[in-house]
Design an enzyme around this catalytic site. Structure first.
Site, PDB file in Angstrom:
ATOM      1  N   HIS A 400     -41.060 -18.667  40.911  1.00  0.00           N
ATOM      2  CA  HIS A 400     -41.948 -18.322  42.361  1.00  0.00           C
ATOM      3  C   HIS A 400     -42.511 -19.702  42.651  1.00  0.00           C
ATOM      4  CE1 HIS A 400     -45.620 -18.641  39.782  1.00  0.00           C
ATOM      5  NE2 HIS A 400     -45.022 -17.367  38.982  1.00  0.00           N
ATOM      6  N   CYS A 416     -43.883 -17.837  33.358  1.00  0.00           N
ATOM      7  CA  CYS A 416     -43.083 -18.031  34.677  1.00  0.00           C
ATOM      8  C   CYS A 416     -42.694 -19.160  34.972  1.00  0.00           C
ATOM      9  CB  CYS A 416     -43.814 -17.359  35.776  1.00  0.00           C
ATOM     10  SG  CYS A 416     -43.784 -15.355  35.887  1.00  0.00           S
TER      11      CYS A 416
END
Length: 474
Positions: A400, A416
């Site tokens: 992301h 992440c």
């Protein structure tokens, strides 16, 4: 889940649905338990038994994503065995094709009419009509080649001409080669399809018909040389070809990944740009006006499951330009944790390279994954996920954007992978659902790849999920 529990589930399913096949059960089970290797393994074996090797490989890869546990080793062995068999089969097909081509030319030579003989019209049999790609005039072709910087101008020119005459016998129109300094991690004298030549050493124009150099310009040292007309024209022409290659590669990858996931191609290209959660692509790229096309040609009738990726080239042809010497392959995301570098690759070709932020204390998992969801403007507090998100593991792991760009290049997240917003928007445009993600500690060149002009497909409201607040491991 152990084997006994799995068989109990299977027995209960068939008791409830006696008219359903084992394949139906395996597909149902993997939907209900996507993180259980045992289901994907048996789905893969069932696909193998049906001769669906591409779908079998995809199922075994999903089993490997589940990590260590029951049936992980079985899935790995089945995957490797099937992969070896597929390579051997592809090799045998290539050999048969080569032999058939040799026999064809032999008989053409041995039995064809003489040069001054009219063909026998009665003996001519109608052939099956094969759809041809839309007629697009040949566009100016440009290649970027890395050459040693320590050679003299004369030696550079001589070696580049040797490369041209050895590697480009199939081209029948003049083309241009831009020589650039050595690129870390890339071989010399090999086309760099998706590289922007910020510095050049020379430009050579070549006519393969009469095997002559029609124009060339060389420089003592690397530089931009933007005032040189030959360099300026080559850069502009290269940018057009790179954009067309990116469009075609993105569409081919989306079609191939759709086939891997569903077992068939979409009826229309427009079906790839559906609303979340089926948003394989944000939109369908439109051809450059220079090609004279309203849309890229789509011929799903030419798809062959036994050679799925190879036949995609016929399903969606590359208009106006020659196919690369080193064939394009399905897109794959590769993350090197040791250098915190993410690369988007197509076989041997680097398409993009981005600096990435990863998890601290080894929290970003190594392994093989696929893109499961794509979300535009994922909701999180303080816009923490940036402008795009791509989930690659159901445990809360995603690629992301970020509202803290200074964290890129560091080990800061809970697992992440962070990218600059402009980079995650571009990656989101390229990759489709089902695109592979490989995370490892294998070193990648730390020096950034020189990415071409940005490639962004605008994402609309249909790809947003305003009612969902994500809790990814940012």
């Amino acid at each position: 889940m152990d084997k006994v529990s799995f068989l109990q589930e299977k027995s209960a399913f068939h008791m409830k649905y006696p008219d359903q096949s084992d394949l139906s059960f395996y597909r149902w089970f993997t939907e209900q338990h996507p993180d259980e290797a045992i289901g994907w393994y048996h789905l893969g074996r069932e696909r193998e038994a049906r001769g669906e090797s591409e779908l079998a490989l995809a199922a075994h890869r999903r089993a490997l994503r589940a990590g260590q546990g029951p049936f992980y080793d079985d899935a790995r062995e089945a995957y490797q065995t099937l992969l070896r068999a597929k390579r051997q089969q592809d090799m045998r097909k290539r050999m048969r094709l080569l032999l058939a081509s040799m026999l064809f030319f032999f008989f053409q030579f041995a039995y064809s009419p003489g040069l001054l003989t009219e063909p026998d019209q009665k003996a001519t049999s109608p052939q099956t009509a094969i759809p041809k790609p839309a007629a697009v005039p040949d566009r100016p072709h440009v290649e970027v080649i890395a050459v040693p910087s320590n050679l003299s101008i004369e030696e550079r020119a001589k070696q580049l001409r040797r490369y041209i005459e050895a590697r480009r016998p199939v081209l029948s129109q003049p083309f241009t080669v831009i020589a650039v300094p050595e690129v870390p991690g890339s071989p010399l004298f090999t086309p760099l399809l998706f590289y922007q030549p910020r510095e050049v050493l020379g430009v050579m124009q070549y006519n393969p018909v009469n095997r002559t150099v029609t124009n060339q310009k060389w420089f003592d040292r690397p530089g931009r040389y933007e005032q040189e007309p030959l360099v300026l024209a080559a850069r502009a022409t290269l940018e057009q070809e790179q954009m067309t290659l990116q469009h075609v590669l993105t569409l081919r990858n989306a079609l191939y990944r759709t086939y891997q996931q569903t077992g068939s191609l979409p009826a229309r290209l427009a079906d790839l740009a559906a609303a979340y959660p089926s948003n394989t692509l944000p939109q369908i790229p439109a051809p450059l006006t220079e090609l004279g096309l309203l849309s890229y040609e789509y011929r799903p009738g030419l798809f062959r499951p036994e050679t799925a990726w190879a036949s995609i080239r016929d399903v969606l042809p590359l208009p106006g330009y020659p196919e690369p010497l080193d064939a394009l392959e399905p897109l794959q995301i590769q993350l090197s944790q040791s250098t915190r570098t993410m690369r988007l690759v197509s076989g041997s070709h680097v398409v993009r390279s981005y600096p990435a932020g990863i998890g601290k204390n080894g929290s970003t998992p190594e392994g093989y994954y696929t893109i499961q969801q794509k979300i535009s403007r994922p909701r999180g507090h303080d816009n923490i996920y940036g402008t795009r998100g791509m989930v690659f593991s159901g445990d809360g792991y995603a690629i992301h954007g970020t509202n803290h760009p200074e964290s890129i290049g560091s080990e800061v997240s809970l697992g992440c992978i962070r990218l600059h917003n402009k980079d995650v928007e571009e990656l989101y445009s390229f990759v489709s659902l089902g695109t592979e993600v490989v995370i490892s500690n294998i070193a990648a060149p730390a020096k950034p790849w020189s990415n071409p002009a940005p490639f962004i497909l605008a994402a609309g409201p249909k790809e947003e999920t305003p009612t969902i607040t994500y809790n990814w491991l940012h």
